[in-house]
Design an enzyme around this catalytic site. Structure first.
Site, PDB file in Angstrom:
ATOM      1  CG  ASP B 336      -2.079  -0.873   1.069  1.00  0.00           C
ATOM      2  OD1 ASP B 336      -2.590  -0.917  -0.064  1.00  0.00           O
ATOM      3  OD2 ASP B 336      -2.496  -1.531   2.041  1.00  0.00           O
ATOM      4  CG  ASP B 373      -4.953  22.783   9.080  1.00  0.00           C
ATOM      5  OD1 ASP B 373      -5.370  21.733   9.621  1.00  0.00           O
ATOM      6  OD2 ASP B 373      -4.794  22.914   7.872  1.00  0.00           O
ATOM      7  CD  GLU B 377      -2.739  16.556   5.027  1.00  0.00           C
ATOM      8  OE1 GLU B 377      -3.196  16.739   6.180  1.00  0.00           O
ATOM      9  OE2 GLU B 377      -2.921  15.499   4.384  1.00  0.00           O
ATOM     10  CB  ALA B 408     -17.878  18.969   3.633  1.00  0.00           C
ATOM     11  CD  GLN B 409     -21.313  22.138   4.066  1.00  0.00           C
ATOM     12  OE1 GLN B 409     -20.731  22.559   5.077  1.00  0.00           O
ATOM     13  NE2 GLN B 409     -21.819  20.917   3.985  1.00  0.00           N
ATOM     14  CB  THR B 410     -16.047  26.744   2.748  1.00  0.00           C
ATOM     15  OG1 THR B 410     -15.358  26.032   3.785  1.00  0.00           O
ATOM     16  CG2 THR B 410     -17.275  27.414   3.331  1.00  0.00           C
ATOM     17  NE  ARG B 411     -13.799  20.851  -2.334  1.00  0.00           N
ATOM     18  CZ  ARG B 411     -13.307  19.621  -2.251  1.00  0.00           C
ATOM     19  NH1 ARG B 411     -13.879  18.761  -1.449  1.00  0.00           N
ATOM     20  NH2 ARG B 411     -12.262  19.279  -2.954  1.00  0.00           N
ATOM     21  CB  SER B 413      -9.145  25.907   6.809  1.00  0.00           C
ATOM     22  OG  SER B 413      -7.836  25.689   6.324  1.00  0.00           O
ATOM     23  CG  ASP B 547      -5.271  -1.555   7.561  1.00  0.00           C
ATOM     24  OD1 ASP B 547      -5.895  -1.590   6.479  1.00  0.00           O
ATOM     25  OD2 ASP B 547      -4.668  -0.556   7.981  1.00  0.00           O
TER      26      ASP B 547
END
Lengths: 582, 711
Positions: B336, B373, B377, B408-411, B413, B547
């Site tokens: 993987d 954040d 990342e 999830a709407q604005t995607r 930060s 897994d």
């Protein structure tokens, strides 16, 4: 050792190398049923044979059926040969009027199984025992079929490597027919004509009675010699038309025919390594086997030639010149023909025992201890040095399987050969084959060296069986060992010096030939069947390459070490101690 | 190129600030014990005698033959004592050494088993008397013994509770100490739903509360299986081991023939030479024992057990020896991408400013936008800004700025700070955002972002109000040393295939960077299964790790399926190994162990057979010293008497087993070399070495026997 001697050895080898590829690819062509230059002439004959015998050319057999066909064929022809011998008085071409009295039942059995198994051990003197009809229809015919059967088994085993995920290994009847028709017959016809041109005889005359210069009467045996001689060598059979075998001038008249005969012995076995390479689609694999065989052959020749030329201290003490001069060969010439000399006799002895031929052009019994050890040890190695027609290849492949098994573990993978995993079944079968051969040679020899017989017995003259030998002491043990090695190895050559035409020896050697042939063939056919069903693992850097010098060296090492470890105790009391006592 | 197994071929360098350092490289040696642990040795010595029982010994044909020989010799020795008494000293010594030969072989096996047994004992301690709080049908909690729990029962586990059995968390989340199983003391999180729901009996809840549904009956739990496995209770011979056993049994029979028939040949020779006597049965037995492959016969099962133990020392639980052996044969390795080839998360590697913006300004804005954040990342952006531009993390309180969390709407930060609306996000989201604010999205930035995508990276665009400041390049970081490791795999003939959910473009870029041979992009579990089947149809053996529950079919199909201990029960059941450290890279070590196992067997077999040459030179001349004095020319070692020669060979044959026990337990060093090079090396060491070594060995023992007046 002379330049002339080495040159002859070199010429012999060059001839074998040169023919390996053309004949090898031709055999691959005919065995796969593809068109070749003989097709226009022989294909109709081939089809006719299939029609007459009810064989479906395209029908393939599982290894058990293949083996069954082989066994049935062998049994049938063995019974047939026994009958022909015992009933020879009823058949034509019998100018000397031989009958059942010349062939005792135990001798008939021995000769019959001996020829069916491609051994051609001869307990009898052919020219005073068998009619021309038996020699032609019985022995010569078997020379063809037993060689073809060996070739068929080798091809079946090669198919096991070449195929994948298939349950069948070929059709025994088709393989047999093609081997006889396209390979053995045409070459034999040519070789017989060449032999005739050199003075080998071919007639059906009664024996000639001549008056010698001293005025004595001499009976000179005649017969259809050349036709039997050709297949005797080509089919690695080795059963002579005369008792003197290839030492007899009617069988092997000139140094040229001598070279031709040795060439015929190695011709097909050498070519089959190429056939093998071609069928598994990697000719380097075939050449690797060829190289291993060459090393073992050359080693034998060098040792035999060296010790025969060196002679013995006894000969030297008797005032015999040991080194070669322009007019004398020097060395140990006892039991050798002057027209062949030391090099050609040592080479012949090596070649005939490397292969399971067993023809002789000199008496191995008269060799020096180590010179005589070469043919004996060659046979005990399993006659895998080029070997018999087919038998040499499948024998060597058996050793390759064992070599690969040990070596493969040492590279950290389940061992594989030509992409086929070597697992339990293959190892088991290869071990059975090896075990059976060793058991036959050692147990029969052991028994014959001590077993005593009662005063009025059927089996043997009274006293110990070992009394049949003419040379007591260490040399006698070599003679007994040689007899059972030759029988089990399906060689057929005699060290001689032993009266083997008694029921005890006839029956035990007869059984040794059967064991050596069929108990070796069956495990190998089982391996063929098991391999054919396996998938082929693709080659990668983790695969141990089986076409390089490393593998060749390993294979040679395994053949020698296995042979040496098995037979060293016995040999140390025969030829080795005999040499040390010189 | 040669790397020895002793050094794990790769250990990921510790990467601070990354969540993914799950016990990488920590595994090795965690369960290691010294090779000759005194208590284990003591037990093994005792066991060596117990194992003399012919019924159990009959499973090992070679050693059984030795035992029969030893018994026969002992009987003959007693007869000698009862009658004439001449030659008793010699017979006594031979008998004693033959028994030692068997005992040494037993000792090797017992040592190998002892290590497992010691481990099983420590595991067993954790099993004792656990109590379970079982949830009754009416919701009432009753305290029962853990041993009474059945499949389907539900239990409550609170801090300091030992989880009573294997099960799935059906409610709650807890940190669990799994050190009993894994040897790793750091606690792990177990929660309901998803791939981290499985808990193992015997582990301990440290905090919070979970409700566990039991999935196995008593006696069938993971711990039970683990105990059975390490103890070797159900050890079955592996296919290769059986094949090798057949071969050495066959050789034993051949040597038996050679020795048995030596008696008539000797009889014949004695009659012919009219001197000497036929070698006695004791001498023949000695020759036989020296010839049959006792070295490998005595060590074979120890090698197998030790191989399993080595896997265990890497903290991998192999369900069968067959699986370990298959690992050595693997042709294709499916790995993987995430967590195995790359670090778990993407990392910022570069700031690319828009026209008119300085790199430092972009870095500053990027850092601001990521302060709150908490994703890996985000943190990597802060780290990059600090490393590259010396920008320290600033303490910005809630009152100074308004942090905008990713939705999830604005995607996007970011934060609103000192009148600036700083945002970061995917290109499309920021383009929409700046357009709405009346700005324009520069074409150059579109090209930059596309370029990053093409190389397998992820572009994040940073904006301040309506202005686009630049692009952050996020990249999958290939773990250190992977390239070299894959190159080694290639040398070993193993093809590596990277499995990833990424698109083909990204996958190709990472594949080429990591140096894998092939990749499967946008892989679904179905694709994975198909790939395995395709490889297998071509005759290849496939190994993989997995897994998740959806990995189960592929794990079951693969020839070597390593399930992560963090994974689901379904995955663990489907695979044939469980990695207790959940370190997918370990697959590579498992392959090496599998190879090592086979190499050790092959090498010792070769060594054992090669030894015979010297023994012949010692014993054959000695046997016929009177009958054929000329044979003494074969006595190239110059052994001083026939008795001493035979005794020296027998003693050497016994001692070599003991000398090789450490090698059998540790395994022959595996080097990542091509098959040809590996074979050449091992043939030289164990083949040629095997021929040579016994000569000085037997010679030295013979001298010693002379000095001590023993023969």
């Amino acid at each position: 050792m002379t330049i002339n001697g080495w040159l002859q050895i070199a010429i012999f080898f060059i001839l074998i190398v040169a023919c390996a590829k053309p004949l090898g690819s031709f055999i691959a062509t005919i065995i796969e049923g593809r068109k070749n230059f003989l097709t226009p002439v022989l294909a109709p004959v081939e089809r006719l044979i299939y029609r007459l015998c009810g064989v479906t050319e395209t029908e393939e057999q599982h290894w058990t059926r293949y083996a069954g066909a082989l066994l049935a064929f062998s049994l049938f022809s063995a019974v047939l040969l026994y009958a022909i011998q015992r009933l020879q008085a009823w058949f034509p071409f019998n100018p000397q009027g031989y009958g059942a009295g010349n062939v005792s039942p135990d001798l008939g059995f021995n000769t019959s199984v001996s020829f069916v198994t491609n051994t051609n051990w001869q307990s009898y003197t052919p020219e005073t025992t068998l009619s021309y009809f038996v020699q032609m229809a019985g022995l010569t015919m078997h020379n063809f079929t037993s060689a073809a059967a060996g070739l068929a088994v080798a091809i079946a085993l090669v198919r096991g490597f070449a195929r994948q995920s298939i349950k069948t290994v070929g059709n025994f009847w088709v393989d047999m027919t093609r081997a006889v028709l396209y390979v053995l017959l045409p070459i034999s016809v040519i070789a017989a004509l060449v032999l005739c041109s050199q003075g080998a005889i071919q007639n059906l005359h009664p024996y000639t009675v001549a008056t010698t210069l001293e005025g004595a009467k001499q009976t000179i045996a005649q017969g259809p010699v050349a036709s039997q001689e050709a297949i005797k060598m080509l089919g690695t059979n080795g059963g002579g038309f005369f008792n003197a075998n290839s030492a007899h001038p009617f069988e092997n008249p000139t140094p040229f025919t001598n070279m031709l005969q040795m060439f015929l012995i190695f011709l097909i076995p050498g070519a089959l390594t190429y056939t093998f390479g071609k069928m598994v689609r990697d000719t380097r694999q075939g050449w690797a086997l060829f190289a291993a065989m060459t090393i073992l052959w050359l080693g034998g020749v060098v040792v035999a030639y060296h010790y025969e030329q060196r002679g013995t201290p006894m000969l030297a003490n008797a005032g015999i010149q040991m080194s070669a001069t322009d007019t004398q060969t020097g060395g140990n010439m006892e039991g050798k023909e002057t027209r062949f000399g030391i090099a050609d006799t040592a080479l012949f002895a090596t070649v005939t025992t490397d292969a399971s031929c067993g023809a002789i052009n000199g008496w191995h019994d008269s060799f020096t201890p180590l010179g005589g050890l070469v043919p004996l040890f060659n046979i005990e190695l399993g006659e895998v040095v080029f070997g018999g027609v087919g038998a040499g290849l499948y024998g060597m492949l058996m050793f390759a399987i064992l070599a690969v098994f040990i070596a493969g573990l040492m590279v950290g993978r389940t061992p594989e050969y030509l992409g086929k995993k070597i697992e339990q079944k293959e190892v088991k079968m290869a071990m059975i084959a090896m075990l059976v051969l060793a058991a036959s040679i050692l147990l029969f020899s052991g028994a014959s060296s001590v077993i005593p017989f009662a005063a009025k017995g059927y089996w043997n003259p009274p006293g110990p069986a070992a009394a049949n030998i003419n040379n007591p002491g260490a040399h006698g043990l070599s003679e007994i060992l040689y007899a059972y090695s030759s029988g089990t190895g399906n060689n057929g050559s005699a060290f001689a010096g032993i009266n083997a035409n008694t029921p005890w020896y006839n029956v035990t050697i007869g059984f040794a030939t059967l064991i050596g042939r069929f108990l070796m063939l069956l495990p190998l056919l089982a391996i063929a069947g098991s391999l054919a069903e396996k998938k082929q693992v693709p080659v990668s850097a983790g695969t141990f390459p089986t076409h390089g010098p490393l593998f060749v060296g390993l294979l040679v090492g395994v053949v020698i070490i296995v042979g040496a470890l098995t037979y060293f105790p016995a040999l140390s009391l025969g030829p080795i101690v005999e040499h040390l006592m010189l | 190129m040669a790397t020895e197994l002793e050094d794990p071929i790769v250990e990921a360098p510790p990467t601070p600030g990354l969540a993914d350092s799950t016990a990488m490289g920590l595994s090795r040696g965690k369960r290691a014990r010294p090779l000759f642990d005194p208590p284990i040795v003591r037990r093994a010595i005792l066991d060596s005698f117990v194992k003399l029982n012919p019924v159990t010994l009959a499973k090992n044909p070679v050693m059984f033959v030795v035992e029969v020989g030893a018994a026969l010799t002992t009987a003959l020795m007693i007869r000698t004592l009862a009658t004439s008494g001449t030659g008793f000293g010699f017979e006594f010594q031979i008998a004693a050494w033959l028994w030692f030969t068997v005992l040494f072989a037993n000792f090797a096996e017992a040592m190998a088993e002892g290590r497992g047994k010691a481990q099983a004992d420590s595991l067993r301690k954790t099993k004792t008397s656990a109590e379970a709080r079982k949830l009754g049908p009416n919701g009432k909690i009753e305290v029962v013994s853990a041993a009474t729990l059945r499949k389907g029962d539900v239990c409550i586990c609170e801090p300091n509770d030992v989880i009573p059995g294997d099960g799935d968390v059906i409610e709650g989340i807890a940190s669990v100490d799994e050190s009993v199983i894994t040897g790793e003391s750091a606690p792990v999180i177990r929660e309901s739903g998803g791939d981290r729901s499985a808990v193992t009996g015997g582990t301990k809840v440290l905090s919070d509360y979970i409700k566990v549904q039991i999935t196995s009956n008593p006696g069938e739990t993971f711990l039970d299986r683990m105990i059975a496995l390490v103890e070797g209770a159900q050890r079955q011979k592996t296919p290769n081991e059986i094949a090798l056993n057949i071969m050495i049994a066959g050789l034993t029979l051949i040597f038996l023939l050679a020795v048995v028939t030596l008696a008539p040949f000797a009889q014949y020779s004695v009659d012919a030479a009219k001197a000497g006597v036929v070698p006695s049965v004791i001498v023949l037995v000695s020759l036989l024992v020296c010839l049959i492959p006792t070295t490998v016969g005595g060590l074979l099962s120890a090698i197998g057990i030790a191989g399993m133990d080595r896997v265990m020392q890497h903290n991998v639980l192999a369900m069968s020896g067959k699986a370990v052996e298959a690992a050595g044969d693997v042709n294709t390795l499916l790995l993987d991408k995430t967590g195995t080839i790359t670090l778990g998360n993407r990392q910022a590697v570069e700031f690319i400013p828009a026209d008119g913006v300085s790199e430092a300004d972009l870095a500053d804005a990027a850092q601001l936008s990521s302060l709150a954040d908490e994703t890996p990342e985000g943190r990597s952006i802060v780290v990059l800004a600090k490393e590259k531009y010396g920008l320290r993390g600033r303490e910005i309180g809630e009152h100074q700025a308004e942090f905008i969390a990713f939705t999830a709407q604005t995607r996007m930060s970011g934060l609103n700070y000192e009148g600036l609306a700083i945002r970061k996000g995917a290109m499309e989201s920021i383009r929409q955002h700046v357009t709405e604010m009346g700005g324009e999205f520069p074409q150059k930035m579109v090209d930059v972002a596309d370029g990053i995508s093409r190389t397998g990276g992820t572009p994040l665009v940073v904006s301040s109000n309506e202005k686009v400041l630049g692009v952050i390049h996020l990249k999958d970081i290939v773990k250190g040393g992977m390239r070299e490791r894959f190159a080694q795999m290639r040398v070993m003939g193993i093809r590596t295939v990277m499995i990833t959910g990424d698109n083909p473009l990204t996958a190709a870029a990472i594949a080429s960077e990591a140096g894998v041979d092939d990749f499967l992009a946008q892989a679904t579990p179905r694709d994975k299964l198909d790939l395995i089947k395709r490889e297998q149809a071509g005759g290849r053996l496939v190994a993989m790790t997995g897994d998740g529950t959806n990995d189960a079919p592929a794990l079951a199909q693969a020839d070597v399926g390593v399930a992560m201990n963090t994974g689901t029960m379904a995955a663990k059941e489907a695979g044939n190994m469980v990695d207790l450290d959940s370190n997918p890279t370990k697959l590579i070590e498992i392959v090496a162990i599998g190879k090592q196992l086979l190499i050790t067997r092959g090498s010792l077999t070769t060594f054992s057979i090669a030894n015979d040459v010297a023994k012949y030179f010692a014993i054959i001349p000695a046997m016929f010293a009177v009958t054929y004095p000329s044979l003494n020319r074969l006595n190239i070692m110059g052994l001083h008497t026939p008795e001493s020669a035979i005794l020296a060979a027998v003693i050497f044959n016994a001692l070599i087993i003991i000398v090789l026990v450490p090698l059998a337990l540790r395994g022959v060093k595996y080097r990542a070399l091509s098959a040809g090079a590996l074979l050449r090396r091992n043939l030289l060491v164990y083949g040629l070495g095997g021929i040579i070594v016994p000569f000085p060995g037997i010679w030295a023992i013979d001298r010693l026997l002379g000095l001590l007046h023993l023969a």
